[in-house]
Design a protein around this motif. Structure first.
Motif, short mmCIF file in Angstrom:
data_model
loop_
_atom_site.label_atom_id
_atom_site.label_comp_id
_atom_site.label_asym_id
_atom_site.label_seq_id
_atom_site.Cartn_x
_atom_site.Cartn_y
_atom_site.Cartn_z
N PHE A 123 0.86 -1.18 0.00
CA PHE A 123 0.00 0.00 0.00
C PHE A 123 0.90 1.23 0.00
CE2 PHE A 123 0.84 -1.23 4.33
CZ PHE A 123 1.23 -0.05 4.93
N SER A 124 0.34 2.34 -0.37
CA SER A 124 1.12 3.58 -0.35
C SER A 124 0.94 4.25 1.00
CB SER A 124 0.69 4.53 -1.47
OG SER A 124 -0.54 5.14 -1.14
N ILE A 125 1.96 4.97 1.41
CA ILE A 125 1.88 5.70 2.68
C ILE A 125 0.78 6.75 2.61
CG2 ILE A 125 3.63 7.42 2.12
CD1 ILE A 125 3.15 5.70 5.53
N ASN A 126 0.54 7.31 1.43
CA ASN A 126 -0.53 8.31 1.29
C ASN A 126 -1.90 7.69 1.53
OD1 ASN A 126 1.23 10.43 0.69
ND2 ASN A 126 1.30 9.85 -1.46
N GLU A 127 -2.10 6.46 1.08
CA GLU A 127 -3.37 5.79 1.36
C GLU A 127 -3.53 5.53 2.85
OE1 GLU A 127 -6.02 1.87 0.13
OE2 GLU A 127 -3.96 2.02 -0.62
N LEU A 128 -2.47 5.09 3.51
CA LEU A 128 -2.54 4.86 4.95
C LEU A 128 -2.88 6.16 5.69
CD1 LEU A 128 -2.19 3.18 7.51
CD2 LEU A 128 0.28 3.61 7.35
N ILE A 129 -2.22 7.24 5.32
CA ILE A 129 -2.49 8.53 5.96
C ILE A 129 -3.95 8.94 5.76
CG2 ILE A 129 -1.97 11.01 5.83
CD1 ILE A 129 0.98 10.14 5.25
N ALA A 130 -4.46 8.76 4.55
CA ALA A 130 -5.85 9.11 4.27
C ALA A 130 -6.81 8.27 5.11
CB ALA A 130 -6.15 8.93 2.78
#
Length: 81
Positions: A53-60
């Motif tokens: 997964f991307s870190i941006n998806e986790l943050i979102a």
């Protein structure tokens, strides 16, 4: 895959405890089947994120859960215009 407990067991332990049951849980896992996702969510997880997964998806996803679970506070009347 965590050591002493599986993620599912740990999720159930958190949900069964009065002091921790309110804590939002995002499962981050290498288990990617639809069945795994359903079992994870049914065990009490609020979200289920599959690797990679991307870190941006986790943050979102974290931000979305924080919006959902953030305590609602009233605006003091003295600050209203």
């Amino acid at each position: 895959m965590l050591g002493d407990y599986s993620g599912l067991e740990l999720c159930k332990i958190i949900r069964d405890d009065e002091e921790t049951k309110h804590i939002p849980i995002i499962m981050i896992t290498a288990k990617t089947t639809e069945f795994d996702t359903i079992v994870g969510l049914e065990s009490g997880a609020n979200d289920y994120l599959k690797k990679p997964f991307s870190i941006n998806e986790l943050i979102a996803r974290v931000r979305a859960l924080l919006r959902q679970f953030a305590p609602k506070t009233e605006v003091p009347k003295s600050s209203l215009f």
